[in-house]
Scaffold this motif. Structure first.
Motif, PDB file in Angstrom:
ATOM      1  N   ALA A  21     -13.413  16.169  17.160  1.00  0.00           N
ATOM      2  CA  ALA A  21     -12.892  16.132  15.665  1.00  0.00           C
ATOM      3  C   ALA A  21     -14.474  17.535  14.961  1.00  0.00           C
ATOM      4  CB  ALA A  21     -13.913  15.192  14.866  1.00  0.00           C
ATOM      5  N   ASP A  22     -14.447  18.037  13.888  1.00  0.00           N
ATOM      6  CA  ASP A  22     -15.366  18.863  13.637  1.00  0.00           C
ATOM      7  C   ASP A  22     -16.788  18.571  12.758  1.00  0.00           C
ATOM      8  OD1 ASP A  22     -13.821  22.198  12.860  1.00  0.00           O
ATOM      9  OD2 ASP A  22     -12.837  20.231  12.934  1.00  0.00           O
ATOM     10  N   ILE A  23     -16.087  16.998  11.811  1.00  0.00           N
ATOM     11  CA  ILE A  23     -17.618  16.643  11.560  1.00  0.00           C
ATOM     12  C   ILE A  23     -17.152  14.586  12.617  1.00  0.00           C
ATOM     13  CG2 ILE A  23     -19.442  15.321  10.418  1.00  0.00           C
ATOM     14  CD1 ILE A  23     -18.532  18.329   9.087  1.00  0.00           C
ATOM     15  N   ALA A  24     -18.526  14.201  12.769  1.00  0.00           N
ATOM     16  CA  ALA A  24     -18.293  12.564  12.961  1.00  0.00           C
ATOM     17  C   ALA A  24     -19.637  12.023  12.627  1.00  0.00           C
ATOM     18  CB  ALA A  24     -18.011  12.033  14.790  1.00  0.00           C
ATOM     19  N   ILE A  25     -19.159  10.816  11.294  1.00  0.00           N
ATOM     20  CA  ILE A  25     -20.299  10.835  10.301  1.00  0.00           C
ATOM     21  C   ILE A  25     -19.876   8.779  10.737  1.00  0.00           C
ATOM     22  CG2 ILE A  25     -20.953  10.138   8.590  1.00  0.00           C
ATOM     23  CD1 ILE A  25     -19.290  12.671   7.354  1.00  0.00           C
ATOM     24  N   VAL A  26     -21.280   8.203  10.901  1.00  0.00           N
ATOM     25  CA  VAL A  26     -21.448   7.133  11.179  1.00  0.00           C
ATOM     26  C   VAL A  26     -22.233   6.518   9.844  1.00  0.00           C
ATOM     27  CG1 VAL A  26     -23.120   5.724  13.299  1.00  0.00           C
ATOM     28  CG2 VAL A  26     -22.043   7.527  13.687  1.00  0.00           C
ATOM     29  N   GLY A  27     -21.116   5.051   9.846  1.00  0.00           N
ATOM     30  CA  GLY A  27     -21.289   5.272   8.506  1.00  0.00           C
ATOM     31  C   GLY A  27     -20.923   4.564   7.356  1.00  0.00           C
ATOM     32  N   ALA A  28     -19.878   4.140   6.237  1.00  0.00           N
ATOM     33  CA  ALA A  28     -18.994   4.510   5.760  1.00  0.00           C
ATOM     34  C   ALA A  28     -20.041   3.490   4.187  1.00  0.00           C
ATOM     35  CB  ALA A  28     -17.717   3.678   6.024  1.00  0.00           C
ATOM     36  N   GLY A  29     -20.730   3.904   3.988  1.00  0.00           N
ATOM     37  CA  GLY A  29     -21.521   3.767   2.559  1.00  0.00           C
ATOM     38  C   GLY A  29     -21.668   4.540   2.152  1.00  0.00           C
ATOM     39  N   GLY A  30     -22.989   5.348   1.102  1.00  0.00           N
ATOM     40  CA  GLY A  30     -23.291   5.858  -0.135  1.00  0.00           C
ATOM     41  C   GLY A  30     -23.294   7.607   0.703  1.00  0.00           C
ATOM     42  N   ALA A  31     -24.497   7.317   1.559  1.00  0.00           N
ATOM     43  CA  ALA A  31     -24.198   8.225   2.569  1.00  0.00           C
ATOM     44  C   ALA A  31     -23.077   8.875   3.048  1.00  0.00           C
ATOM     45  CB  ALA A  31     -26.203   8.700   3.183  1.00  0.00           C
ATOM     46  N   GLY A  32     -22.654   8.185   3.968  1.00  0.00           N
ATOM     47  CA  GLY A  32     -22.213   8.577   4.755  1.00  0.00           C
ATOM     48  C   GLY A  32     -20.724   9.142   4.115  1.00  0.00           C
ATOM     49  N   LEU A  33     -20.195   8.541   3.125  1.00  0.00           N
ATOM     50  CA  LEU A  33     -19.384   8.722   2.278  1.00  0.00           C
ATOM     51  C   LEU A  33     -19.263  10.384   1.437  1.00  0.00           C
ATOM     52  CD1 LEU A  33     -17.945   5.322   1.005  1.00  0.00           C
ATOM     53  CD2 LEU A  33     -16.160   6.662   2.850  1.00  0.00           C
ATOM     54  N   ALA A  34     -20.385  10.092   0.581  1.00  0.00           N
ATOM     55  CA  ALA A  34     -20.860  11.321  -0.012  1.00  0.00           C
ATOM     56  C   ALA A  34     -20.129  12.593   1.243  1.00  0.00           C
ATOM     57  CB  ALA A  34     -22.140  11.385  -0.033  1.00  0.00           C
ATOM     58  N   ALA A  35     -21.494  12.552   2.197  1.00  0.00           N
ATOM     59  CA  ALA A  35     -21.246  13.731   3.173  1.00  0.00           C
ATOM     60  C   ALA A  35     -19.823  13.854   3.794  1.00  0.00           C
ATOM     61  CB  ALA A  35     -21.813  13.365   4.831  1.00  0.00           C
ATOM     62  N   ALA A  36     -19.058  12.752   3.778  1.00  0.00           N
ATOM     63  CA  ALA A  36     -17.401  12.390   3.822  1.00  0.00           C
ATOM     64  C   ALA A  36     -16.254  13.816   2.981  1.00  0.00           C
ATOM     65  CB  ALA A  36     -17.081  11.953   4.445  1.00  0.00           C
ATOM     66  N   LEU A  37     -16.915  13.195   1.537  1.00  0.00           N
ATOM     67  CA  LEU A  37     -16.163  13.773   0.525  1.00  0.00           C
ATOM     68  C   LEU A  37     -16.648  15.484   0.431  1.00  0.00           C
ATOM     69  CD1 LEU A  37     -14.623  14.180  -1.425  1.00  0.00           C
ATOM     70  CD2 LEU A  37     -16.226  13.158  -2.726  1.00  0.00           C
ATOM     71  N   ARG A  38     -18.336  16.136   0.640  1.00  0.00           N
ATOM     72  CA  ARG A  38     -18.330  16.880   0.513  1.00  0.00           C
ATOM     73  C   ARG A  38     -17.803  17.790   1.599  1.00  0.00           C
ATOM     74  NH1 ARG A  38     -18.569  20.975  -2.503  1.00  0.00           N
ATOM     75  NH2 ARG A  38     -20.467  21.986  -2.792  1.00  0.00           N
ATOM     76  N   ALA A  39     -18.215  17.432   3.126  1.00  0.00           N
ATOM     77  CA  ALA A  39     -17.311  18.656   3.856  1.00  0.00           C
ATOM     78  C   ALA A  39     -15.722  18.418   3.698  1.00  0.00           C
ATOM     79  CB  ALA A  39     -18.177  17.409   5.129  1.00  0.00           C
ATOM     80  N   SER A  40     -15.520  17.917   3.343  1.00  0.00           N
ATOM     81  CA  SER A  40     -13.356  17.724   2.912  1.00  0.00           C
ATOM     82  C   SER A  40     -13.277  18.737   2.155  1.00  0.00           C
ATOM     83  CB  SER A  40     -13.069  16.643   2.642  1.00  0.00           C
ATOM     84  OG  SER A  40     -13.749  16.100   1.442  1.00  0.00           O
ATOM     85  N   GLU A  41     -14.635  19.056   1.520  1.00  0.00           N
ATOM     86  CA  GLU A  41     -14.560  20.031   0.025  1.00  0.00           C
ATOM     87  C   GLU A  41     -14.524  21.857   0.446  1.00  0.00           C
ATOM     88  OE1 GLU A  41     -15.712  17.056  -3.653  1.00  0.00           O
ATOM     89  OE2 GLU A  41     -17.025  18.775  -3.215  1.00  0.00           O
ATOM     90  N   LEU A  42     -15.583  21.714   2.107  1.00  0.00           N
ATOM     91  CA  LEU A  42     -15.468  23.024   2.004  1.00  0.00           C
ATOM     92  C   LEU A  42     -15.096  22.851   3.390  1.00  0.00           C
ATOM     93  CD1 LEU A  42     -19.632  22.397   2.109  1.00  0.00           C
ATOM     94  CD2 LEU A  42     -18.465  23.074   0.287  1.00  0.00           C
ATOM     95  N   ILE A  43     -14.631  22.034   4.055  1.00  0.00           N
ATOM     96  CA  ILE A  43     -13.488  22.618   5.217  1.00  0.00           C
ATOM     97  C   ILE A  43     -12.445  21.918   5.556  1.00  0.00           C
ATOM     98  CG2 ILE A  43     -15.997  23.579   6.852  1.00  0.00           C
ATOM     99  CD1 ILE A  43     -15.158  20.945   8.743  1.00  0.00           C
ATOM    100  N   LYS A  44     -11.195  22.254   5.390  1.00  0.00           N
ATOM    101  CA  LYS A  44      -9.874  21.558   6.133  1.00  0.00           C
ATOM    102  C   LYS A  44      -9.857  20.958   7.306  1.00  0.00           C
ATOM    103  CE  LYS A  44      -8.674  22.449   1.766  1.00  0.00           C
ATOM    104  NZ  LYS A  44      -8.240  22.006   0.962  1.00  0.00           N
ATOM    105  N   GLY A  45     -11.115  20.965   8.868  1.00  0.00           N
ATOM    106  CA  GLY A  45     -10.872  20.731   9.526  1.00  0.00           C
ATOM    107  C   GLY A  45     -10.973  18.549   9.515  1.00  0.00           C
ATOM    108  N   LYS A  46     -11.360  18.360  10.462  1.00  0.00           N
ATOM    109  CA  LYS A  46     -10.992  17.124  10.941  1.00  0.00           C
ATOM    110  C   LYS A  46     -12.130  16.186  10.996  1.00  0.00           C
ATOM    111  CE  LYS A  46      -9.571  13.626  14.613  1.00  0.00           C
ATOM    112  NZ  LYS A  46      -8.193  13.211  15.822  1.00  0.00           N
ATOM    113  N   ILE A  47     -12.586  15.635   9.217  1.00  0.00           N
ATOM    114  CA  ILE A  47     -13.797  14.670   9.386  1.00  0.00           C
ATOM    115  C   ILE A  47     -13.280  12.721   9.757  1.00  0.00           C
ATOM    116  CG2 ILE A  47     -15.326  13.925   7.713  1.00  0.00           C
ATOM    117  CD1 ILE A  47     -14.736  16.993   6.154  1.00  0.00           C
TER     118      ILE A  47
END
Length: 461
Positions: A21-47
């Motif tokens: 994957a391009d990015i792996a995020i540990v934790g699906a609370g506010g911080a993790g989901l904010a990171a996921a959404l922002r990353a998904s806006e910036l790249i089309k890779g696998k998150i």
């Protein structure tokens, strides 16, 4: 620290798959989901977001939901004059300047951008701002939806729309490094099988604090051992220790925040204490014993010094009605469990609490006289409208300010304060942002702001 290959070799019969994957995020609370959404806006890779629990949300989901951000567009119509510098000073001074100025400055300067980004994603707030317990200023945004539901539903839905993969029931077992010490992926457990993810850009830790781990709490602050906890059950600190194995430094681990919560023999947390303008605290003698707008650490110590290490939170009918549906529901349920009380008069309420009625009435009348003071006009609401409500509260572990040392780019730091390649962190798993005392409504602000930052840092590399 075991390498990825040795980790797999240790349990070969349980290994299932390996992916990249391009990015792996540990934790699906506010911080993790904010990171996921922002990353998904910036790249089309696998998150990929990994959450050890069976549902997403973490501590953000069960929080009061208040968001402390300087917002002149909302504040000025109410005659509230605020600034980033004021926010910075509030954070610093209320922690006796023990927070990291670099991190605080980033939080207050980036959070307005975060708020605009969040609202553009669909998050909605009520128009008024309030001062909550321990926030010391009316900059707290109140979500339209109860607690933290709005944040989590907004972030997870938008992330999934952007093809982010969110995998629940997937606890991370180890962080994997290469020969240089860079973090190049992780190993997690899914359905009894070890799964390996290699990352092109890196791993973001957003796994929360350790407040739900009694052993860790007792280890780092023995005075708080035995208190109940209102953290998310997944806040048990394993990833802090995994980061430490990769060379990350843990800091401020003895800084642990408490809020009014369920006593050791209680069943339901009744949150009458959220809005600083609507309640008073009284002890078992019916007397006020601390200023309710004091610092959270001062309030913690004052409550723990009372008989039974507990107190009562008093509100009137208007205070009760000002809270959202879930908080009112918990109060009604609390009457049945003995965690909340209701009286048509203060005398009747005092009888149910088992406190001297004269003392309780005098405490409320004294507070009401203070509310009529011109300095407090329009800031505090008198307690006058029946029926009157009370909640029995002790101190509960609420938030751990200590964690992984990071810089303002959310990069994890080693003992030489050098960034560990491929490893970033955001939210309650980090230390240094708040120092010894976090002000109210800054927890979600921290999580979302540094979650955004972590994604932007990784994408820019």
């Amino acid at each position: 620290m075991a390498s990825a290959s040795s980790t797999v070799y240790a349990w070969p019969s349980f290994f299932s798959s390996e992916e990249t994957a391009d990015i792996a995020i540990v934790g699906a609370g506010g911080a993790g989901l904010a990171a996921a959404l922002r990353a998904s806006e910036l790249i089309k890779g696998k998150i990929i977001v990994l959450e050890k629990n069976k549902h997403v949300g973490g501590s953000t989901l069960i929080s009061g939901g208040y968001l402390g951000v300087v917002d002149p567009a909302r504040q000025l119509p109410y005659g509230i004059y605020d600034s980033e510098e004021q926010h910075f000073q509030d954070i610093s001074s209320n922690a006796d300047n023990t927070g990291d100025p670099e991190l605080i400055r980033h939080l207050v300067s980036k959070s307005k951008e975060m708020l605009e980004w969040l609202e553009n994603a669909g998050m909605r707030f009520r128009p008024e701002l309030i001062e909550i317990y321990g926030s010391h200023f009316p900059r707290c945004h109140v979500p339209e939806e109860p607690n933290g539901y709005g944040y989590i539903s907004t972030l997870v839905n938008k992330s999934i729309q952007n093809n982010v993969e969110v995998r629940t029931g997937s606890p991370v077992m180890s962080l994997n490094t290469d020969k240089s010490g860079a973090v190049v992926g992780l190993t997690y457990l899914k359905d009894g099988k070890l799964q390996k993810i290699n990352t092109n850009k890196g791993v973001i830790l957003a796994s929360g604090g350790f407040g739900a781990n009694p052993a860790m709490v007792a280890k780092f602050n023995s005075r708080l051992a035995g208190l109940t906890c209102n953290c998310a059950p997944g806040a048990t600190g394993e990833m802090l220790l995994q980061a430490e194995k990769c060379g990350a430094v843990l800091k401020d681990m003895d800084y642990i925040q408490c809020l009014p919560g369920v006593p050791s023999n209680g069943k339901i947390r009744v949150r009458f204490h959220n809005d600083i303008s609507r309640f008073i605290l009284v002890n078992s003698d019916g007397r006020r014993f601390v200023k309710e707008d004091s610092r959270r650490d001062v309030l913690r110590d004052a409550v723990l010094a009372q008989p039974g290490r507990s107190c009562f939170v008093i509100v009137d009918s208007e205070g009760f009605e000002s809270y959202d549906l879930l908080m009112r529901r918990d109060a009604v349920r609390g009457i049945e469990t003995g965690d909340a009380f209701k009286g048509s008069t203060l005398k009747e309420l005092a009888g149910k609490l088992g406190v001297p009625s004269e003392n309780l009435i005098n405490s409320v009348e004294e507070y009401n006289r203070l509310c009529s003071n011109t300095l407090l006009a329009n800031q505090h609401h008198p307690i006058v409208k029946a029926p009157f409500w009370a909640a029995k509260s002790s101190m509960s572990i609420h938030y751990t300010m200590g964690g992984i040392s990071i810089n303002s780019f959310a990069e994890c730091l080693n003992g030489r304060r050098k960034a560990i390649a491929g490893l970033l962190a955001a939210g309650e798993c980090t230390g240094g942002v708040h120092g010894k005392n976090r002000i109210g409504a800054n927890g979600i602000c921290d999580a979302l702001t540094f979650g955004m930052t972590a994604a932007e840092t990784l994408i820019s590399k």
